[in-house]
Write a protein that holds these residues in place. Structure first.
Motif, mmCIF file in Angstrom:
data_model
loop_
_atom_site.group_PDB
_atom_site.id
_atom_site.type_symbol
_atom_site.label_atom_id
_atom_site.label_comp_id
_atom_site.label_asym_id
_atom_site.label_seq_id
_atom_site.Cartn_x
_atom_site.Cartn_y
_atom_site.Cartn_z
ATOM 1 N N THR A 1 0.840 -1.183 0.000
ATOM 2 C CA THR A 1 0.000 0.000 0.000
ATOM 3 C C THR A 1 0.878 1.237 0.000
ATOM 4 N N PHE A 2 0.224 2.381 -0.153
ATOM 5 C CA PHE A 2 0.959 3.640 -0.151
ATOM 6 C C PHE A 2 1.707 3.822 1.163
ATOM 7 N N TRP A 3 1.038 3.536 2.292
ATOM 8 C CA TRP A 3 1.684 3.757 3.583
ATOM 9 C C TRP A 3 2.808 2.763 3.822
ATOM 10 N N PRO B 1 -6.982 6.759 4.614
ATOM 11 C CA PRO B 1 -6.727 5.499 3.898
ATOM 12 C C PRO B 1 -6.170 5.748 2.500
ATOM 13 N N MET B 2 -5.105 5.027 2.177
ATOM 14 C CA MET B 2 -4.467 5.117 0.858
ATOM 15 C C MET B 2 -4.222 3.694 0.376
ATOM 16 N N PRO B 3 -5.231 3.048 -0.168
ATOM 17 C CA PRO B 3 -5.127 1.614 -0.483
ATOM 18 C C PRO B 3 -4.191 1.342 -1.642
ATOM 19 N N GLU C 1 -5.320 7.081 -16.330
ATOM 20 C CA GLU C 1 -5.839 7.574 -15.057
ATOM 21 C C GLU C 1 -5.510 6.578 -13.952
ATOM 22 N N GLN C 2 -5.144 7.113 -12.798
ATOM 23 C CA GLN C 2 -4.815 6.310 -11.635
ATOM 24 C C GLN C 2 -5.836 6.568 -10.529
ATOM 25 N N HIS C 3 -6.179 5.521 -9.775
ATOM 26 C CA HIS C 3 -7.116 5.654 -8.652
ATOM 27 C C HIS C 3 -8.385 6.392 -9.102
ATOM 28 N N PRO C 4 -9.160 5.846 -10.006
ATOM 29 C CA PRO C 4 -10.330 6.552 -10.549
ATOM 30 C C PRO C 4 -11.207 7.153 -9.462
ATOM 31 N N ARG D 1 -13.282 5.775 -5.585
ATOM 32 C CA ARG D 1 -12.838 6.175 -4.240
ATOM 33 C C ARG D 1 -13.794 7.127 -3.547
ATOM 34 N N LYS D 2 -14.983 7.302 -4.103
ATOM 35 C CA LYS D 2 -15.924 8.236 -3.487
ATOM 36 C C LYS D 2 -16.328 7.799 -2.089
ATOM 37 N N GLU D 3 -16.380 6.480 -1.863
ATOM 38 C CA GLU D 3 -16.772 5.979 -0.552
ATOM 39 C C GLU D 3 -15.584 5.845 0.402
ATOM 40 N N ILE D 4 -14.392 6.124 -0.101
ATOM 41 C CA ILE D 4 -13.191 5.937 0.712
ATOM 42 C C ILE D 4 -12.606 7.251 1.204
ATOM 43 N N ILE D 5 -12.699 8.274 0.364
ATOM 44 C CA ILE D 5 -11.980 9.513 0.661
ATOM 45 C C ILE D 5 -12.565 10.231 1.870
#
Length: 893
Positions: free
Chosen positions: A672-674, A709-711, A801-804, A808-812
Motif C-alpha cells: 500500500t501507499f503507507w 486510507p491510501m489503499p 488515469e490512476q485511482h479513478p 474512491r468516493k466511498e473511501i476519501i
C-alpha cells in the motif's frame, strides 16, 4: 557508491584503468567480501583494461566513464563513493559541488606517483599545483593508504583525513613476478656468489630506505659477534657471506668504515644500495636479518618480499614482528639488543657451513604465510571504516556482522588467467605502481597548469620560473572586503544625492532618461529567450535544484524554468527563480534543509501573480532527470496537447512514480501507499503523519483513526515532485501543505530531545527531516480532495488515469480536505499571526507564505477610510483658515 534499492545497501566505485596488478587484487578481494555483508556495488571505470573480466564477476556489467559523463551522475542515490586511484580525480570534481558535498567519499591511494612530484613542486615554487591537489584531498572524508610510509610522503597534502588500513599483496605480487623471470643461481653467479654460499642479508627500518642511517650502524654493532665469528673466516668449510642493503650504491665506503672499526677484514661485508635492483639482492639471500629494533607500526615491506622469495627471516622481538611471526614456525625471533640471543638463534640455522633443514622448513612456512598475511586485517579494516563513515538510511538493511568475514586468502584464483597472460604494471623497489608515467593524471595536470607560465621568463637551466598569479583564499577575502566597502560608499553617495537640491532639467532630457530606464528594466527581466518563449503558453514547469552540481540535469526551453534553493547556485545566463529572495525563511539553512524542495513551491506560491500568471503550473525535481524518469520530448508534447485541448475538473498529471523512486521490485499491488512510505522512513511515516494530521485538525486522542486510507489498488503514486496541475489547485495544495508542515514541525518542537527527527535513523536523514514525507504529501491531498490523477509515461507520453475518482468516493475523507474548512483554518492561523499571538515559540506557519484573513482586509479598508477623512478635514481647515484671514488670490493680469 552506496545507495538504497529494495531495502539493500548498494555501492558505487570509481576504478582507474583496470590494469592487472596488486591494487586490483586487493580491491577485488575487499569488495567481494563487502558483498557478503550486504553491500551491492555499482562499478564504473575510467579506462578499460585486462582486469575488466574480473570486475564483471564482482559488480556485473562495468560501465566506462567518459570525461563528459562525470557531471551527469546523480550521486544522491548512493550512500558513499570509493575512488581507488589518483586517476579518479576528475570524477571527484562533481562531488565538490552541492547537492553532492555531503556524500561520504573514500579515496584509496596506493601509488606514489604524486608523492614523488610534490617535492619538485615545492622546489620549483609551483605552490598552485600543491594547493590544487590539497583542495581535492580535502574533499575526501577519508584518504586510505595501504602502509604507514605513504602518509609521510603525502604529508604536504594532509588535511586531517589520512587513514591507514595495512594490508596489500603488492610486495608478494612484485616478488612472484620477479621470480618468474629471474633465477637465483644466475643472480648469484653475476654477483660473485656460489650456490654453496650462505648469503645473509641485513636490512633495516623502512623509514630509512633512502639513506645510510645510524640504524644500520647500530645494527652492525649488534651483529658484531656474529660478524666476527663468520666474516673473519675464509676457510672453504665456512662460506657465510654478509650483505647489507641500505642507502645508495655510493654509501659502500661508509659501511666499510664501520666494518673496519669492528675489526673485520676489508671486503668481508658487501653493500648494495636501495637505488639498484633490490629484488635481485633479496632473491640471492638465504637468510634476512632485520637489524632494526625500532617499534614500527607496519610490517616491513622488504621482509614480506624476502619471505615470498623463500628467504628465512630473523628479527628482534619487537611488537610488529611478534604480531605476525611465530618464533620457530614462520621465522626466528631474538631478544632485541641482545647479541647472545641472536647468536643462539643463528646457530640453529647453519650446519656444516650450509643452511640447516630446520631453517629450510621455517623459510617454507614463512613463504606460505607471506602470500596471504594481511588479508583478514585489510578486509576487516575497510568494513569497519564503512560502518563508521556511512550514515545508513532508515529503509536500508544494516550490514552483517564482521564475524561473517572468514576470508583468509587474496583472490588469486580470479587473476590466474590474467597473470598468466602478463602483468600490466612495473613495480619499483617499494612495490608501488609507477607505470603511469607521462599518461598519469598527475603529469597531465602538471603540464596543463604549467602551460600558464610565461615561457619567456624561464631560464636556460629551468630553475627561474614565473609562477602564474593565481588568487589565493586571502586574496578573495580582501576582494570581498573591497566590494563590500565600495557598495557601502555607493549607497551612501546615492542617499546624499537624493538629499541635495538639483535642477530637474529640461523636459526632453527627463523623457529620454525615463525611456532609457524602462528599456534597461525590460532587458533585465528578459535575460534569456525562456521568458519570450513562454509567452502565451498555458503551463510552466519549475525544476527545483539546490546546487551547481544539479545544473547538468536541468532542461532549457519554453516549458521549463529553474527554481534555485540557493542564491549562489543560480545559473548565470538564465532567468531562474531565486527561491530565497521570494521566501526569506529559506535563507536559514536549518529550514531550507528540512523543507527541501517543497520550500521552493512555497516561494512560488508566495505572491504567485508576481512570477506565474499561467493557468497551469508544474514542478519537477532535478533528481528526475538524474534517475531517467523526466519527461521525454514525446511526453512533453502529449502533456501540452492535453492541456491545450482543456480538461474537465481538477486534474493532476504526474510522471515519476513512487515504485520507481523506491526501487521496489515485483508488483505494486503487494504494497500500500503507507507501506511504501514506511520503507522510505524506517517505519515511522504513518505514525508521524497520523500525529501531524491529528494535531492539524485538533482531533481528540480517542478518535478512531487519524490516518487517511491510501489503499494499494495497483495504480501509481507520484514521487520526486514531478507533477502538473491548474494554478488554483496548486494554491489550494500549498494552503494544505503549509498547515500540515506547521503541525509536523510542532511535533518536532514538542520532542524532549533537541533537534530530534521523527522520521530519521541517522544524522544525515535528520538534517533533511521532513523531506520524504512532504514529497508524498501531494498524493494524500489529491486523492482525498477528489482530484483526477493521471500518470504520464515519461518515455512514450501515454496517459492513464490512476485511482479513478468514481472508485474512491466511498473511501476519501472529503470533509477534511474541503476548501472551506482549509480556508477557515488558514484564516485562524493568520488572525493569530496578525494579533501577535503565536501558539509556540518557534512558529513555522507565518514564515512559509502570505498571512491573510478577513480582519486584515477590514483594517486596511478602515485605514484607507480614515486617511480619506483626515485629508478632507485638513482641506476644510485650510479653507476656513484662508476665509478667516481674508486671503484673496492676486489677479493674474
Amino acid at each position: 557508491m552506496f545507495y538504497v534499492n529494495d531495502a539493500c545497501l548498494h555501492g558505487w566505485q570509481i576504478l582507474g584503468d583496470m590494469k592487472i596488478g596488486p591494487q586490483s587484487l586487493m580491491l577485488v578481494t575487499v569488495m567481494k567480501n563487502l558483498q557478503k555483508l550486504g553491500y551491492v556495488l555499482k562499478i564504473y571505470a575510467i579506462k578499460s583494461g585486462k582486469a575488466q573480466s574480473v570486475w564483471d564477476q564482482i559488480g556485473g556489467q562495468i560501465s566506462i566513464l567518459q570525461p563528459e559523463e562525470y557531471g551527469r551522475i546523480d550521486w544522491s542515490i548512493f550512500e558513499g563513493v570509493i575512488v581507488d586511484s589518483l586517476e579518479g580525480k576528475e570524477a571527484i570534481l562533481s562531488l565538490m559541488q552541492e547537492p553532492f558535498c555531503s556524500i561520504p567519499l573514500i579515496w584509496i591511494i596506493q601509488e606514489d606517483t604524486l608523492a614523488s612530484r610534490l617535492s619538485v613542486y615545492r622546489e620549483m615554487g609551483w605552490e598552485y599545483l600543491v594547493s590544487h591537489w590539497r583542495r581535492y584531498f580535502n574533499r575526501a572524508n577519508v584518504i586510505v593508504f595501504p602502509d604507514f610510509t605513504l602518509p609521510m610522503l603525502y604529508s604536504v597534502l594532509d588535511t586531517g583525513n589520512f587513514f591507514v588500513i595495512p594490508g596489500s599483496p603488492v610486495d608478494v605480487w612484485a616478488a612472484e613476478s620477479y621470480s618468474k623471470t629471474h633465477a637465483k643461481h644466475q643472480l648469484r653467479a653475476q654477483n660473485g656468489f656460489t650456490d654453496d654460499d650462505v648469503v645473509v642479508l641485513v636490512v633495516g627500518s623502512s623509514f630509512f630506505y633512502d639513506e645510510l642511517s645510524w640504524d644500520y650502524a647500530l645494527a652492525m654493532h649488534s651483529l658484531g659477534p656474529l660478524l666476527v665469528k663468520y666474516a673473519r673466516r675464509h676457510d672453504a668449510e665456512d662460506s657465510v657471506k654478509f650483505v647489507f642493503l641500505c642507502g645508495n650504491s655510493t654509501d659502500g665506503d661508509a659501511l666499510q668504515g664501520v666494518a673496519s672499526r669492528l675489526g673485520l677484514l676489508h671486503g668481508s661485508v658487501r653493500h648494495y644500495g636501495l637505488n639498484g635492483d633490490v629484488n635481485s639482492v633479496l632473491l640471492m639471500a638465504d637468510i634476512v636479518i632485520y637489524g632494526s629494533s625500532q617499534d614500527e607500526q607496519g610490517f616491513p615491506p622488504l621482509i614480506i618480499r624476502a619471505m615470498t622469495f623463500g628467504v628465512l627471516v630473523v628479527a628482534p622481538d619487537v611488537p610488529v614482528m611478534k604480531k605476525y611471526l611465530i618464533d620457530g614456525v614462520y621465522g626466528l625471533l631474538f631478544q632485541k639488543h641482545n647479541p647472545e640471543a641472536l647468536m643462539r638463534a643463528f646457530s640453529l640455522l647453519i650446519s656444516d657451513g650450509k643452511l640447516s633443514g630446520f631453517a629450510q622448513t621455517v623459510a617454507s612456512s614463512g613463504r606460505l604465510l607471506a602470500r596471504n598475511m594481511f588479508v583478514s586485517e585489510c578486509i576487516t579494516g575497510y568494513a569497519r571504516l564503512l560502518e563508521n563513515l556511512l550514515s545508513f538510511p532508515s529503509d536500508a538493511l544494516l550490514p552483517g556482522p564482521l564475524s561473517k568475514l572468514q576470508q583468509k586468502e587474496w583472490e588469486w584464483n580470479l587473476f590466474r588467467k590474467e597473470i598468466a597472460q602478463g602483468t600490466d604494471n612495473f613495480l619499483g623497489m617499494d612495490g608501488r605502481d609507477s607505470s603511469y608515467g607521462g599518461s598519469s593524471v598527475v603529469y597531465f595536470l602538471e603540464e596543463e597548469l604549467t602551460n600558464l607560465i610565461d615561457s619567456t621568463n624561464i631560464s636556460a637551466n629551468g630553475t627561474e620560473i614565473l609562477v602564474p598569479d593565481l588568487p589565493t583564499e586571502s586574496d578573495w577575502d580582501v576582494l570581498r572586503e573591497i566590494d563590500s566597502f565600495e557598495e557601502y560608499e555607493s549607497l551612501e553617495m546615492e542617499e546624499l544625492q537624493e538629499r541635495m537640491d538639483k535642477s530637474p532639467g529640461v523636459w526632453d532630457d527627463l523623457y529620454r532618461n525615463a525611456r532609457r530606464s524602462e528599456k534597461l528594466k525590460f532587458e533585465a527581466n528578459e535575460r534569456d529567450e525562456g521568458e519570450l518563449e513562454r509567452t502565451g503558453q498555458p503551463v510552466c514547469i519549475y525544476e527545483i535544484y539546490n546546487g551547481a552540481g544539479a545544473w547538468p540535469f536541468l532542461h532549457h526551453g519554453s516549458l521549463y524554468r529553474g527554481l534555485s534553493l540557493s542564491t549562489r547556485a543560480r545559473r548565470s545566463r538564465s532567468d531562474d527563480v531565486d527561491a530565497v529572495a521570494r521566501l526569506p525563511i529559506l535563507s536559514d539553512a536549518y529550514y531550507r534543509n528540512i523543507l527541501c524542495e517543497i520550500g521552493g513551491m512555497f516561494s512560488v506560491a508566495n505572491k504567485v501573480d508576481n512570477i506565474h500568471k499561467r493557468p497551469w503550473i508544474g514542478f519537477q525535481s532535478w533528481r528526475a532527470a538524474g534517475r531517467k524518469v523526466s519527461l521525454s520530448s514525446n511526453a512533453e508534447k502529449a502533456l501540452e496537447e492535453k492541456i491545450q485541448r482543456g480538461t474537465r475538473g481538477d486534474v493532476m498529471y504526474f510522471w515519476a512514480h513512487l515504485d520507481a523512486d523506491v526501487g521496489i521490485t515485483g508488483s505494486n499491488n503487494d504494497l500500500t501507499f503507507w507501506s511504501m512510505c514506511d520503507i522510505l522512513n524506517g517505519g515511522n511515516c504513518r505514525n508521524a503523519f497520523e500525529a501531524a494530521f491529528r494535531r492539524m485538525y485538533s482531533l481528540p486522542p480517542s478518535h478512531v483513526d487519524a490516518l487517511p486510507p491510501m489503499p494499494g489498488d495497483g495504480s501509481y503514486w507520484s514521487a520526486m515532485h514531478s507533477w502538473v496541475m491548474p494554478t488554483p489547485s496548486f494554491l489550494e495544495f500549498i494552503m494544505f501543505a503549509r498547515i500540515f508542515v506547521d503541525s509536523l514541525d510542532a511535533l518536532h518542537n514538542d520532542s524532549s530531545q533537541a533537534n530530534f527527527c521523527l522520521l530519521s535513523s541517522s544524522e544525515l536523514e535528520g538534517k533533511h527531516c521532513y523531506c520524504r514525507i512532504l514529497e508524498l504529501l501531494v498524493n494524500v491531498w489529491a486523492y482525498h480532495s477528489a482530484r483526477k490523477m493521471v500518470y504520464i509515461d515519461p518515455q512514450n507520453g501515454s496517459l492513464e488515469e490512476q485511482h479513478p475518482v468514481e472508485l474512491r468516493k466511498e473511501i476519501i475523507w472529503a470533509k477534511y480536505f474541503n476548501f472551506t474548512l482549509l480556508k477557515a483554518i488558514d484564516e485562524d492561523l493568520a488572525e493569530a499571526a496578525d494579533d501577535g499571538d503565536p501558539p509556540r515559540d518557534r512558529w513555522l506557519w507565518p514564515l512559509t507564505g502570505e498571512v491573510h484573513w478577513q480582519g486584515i482586509y477590514e483594517r486596511e479598508r478602515e485605514q484607507r477610510y480614515r486617511q480619506k477623512m483626515d485629508k478632507k478635514r485638513k482641506m476644510k481647515e485650510k479653507h476656513n483658515l484662508r476665509y478667516k484671514n481674508k486671503y484673496e488670490q492676486k489677479p493674474l493680469g
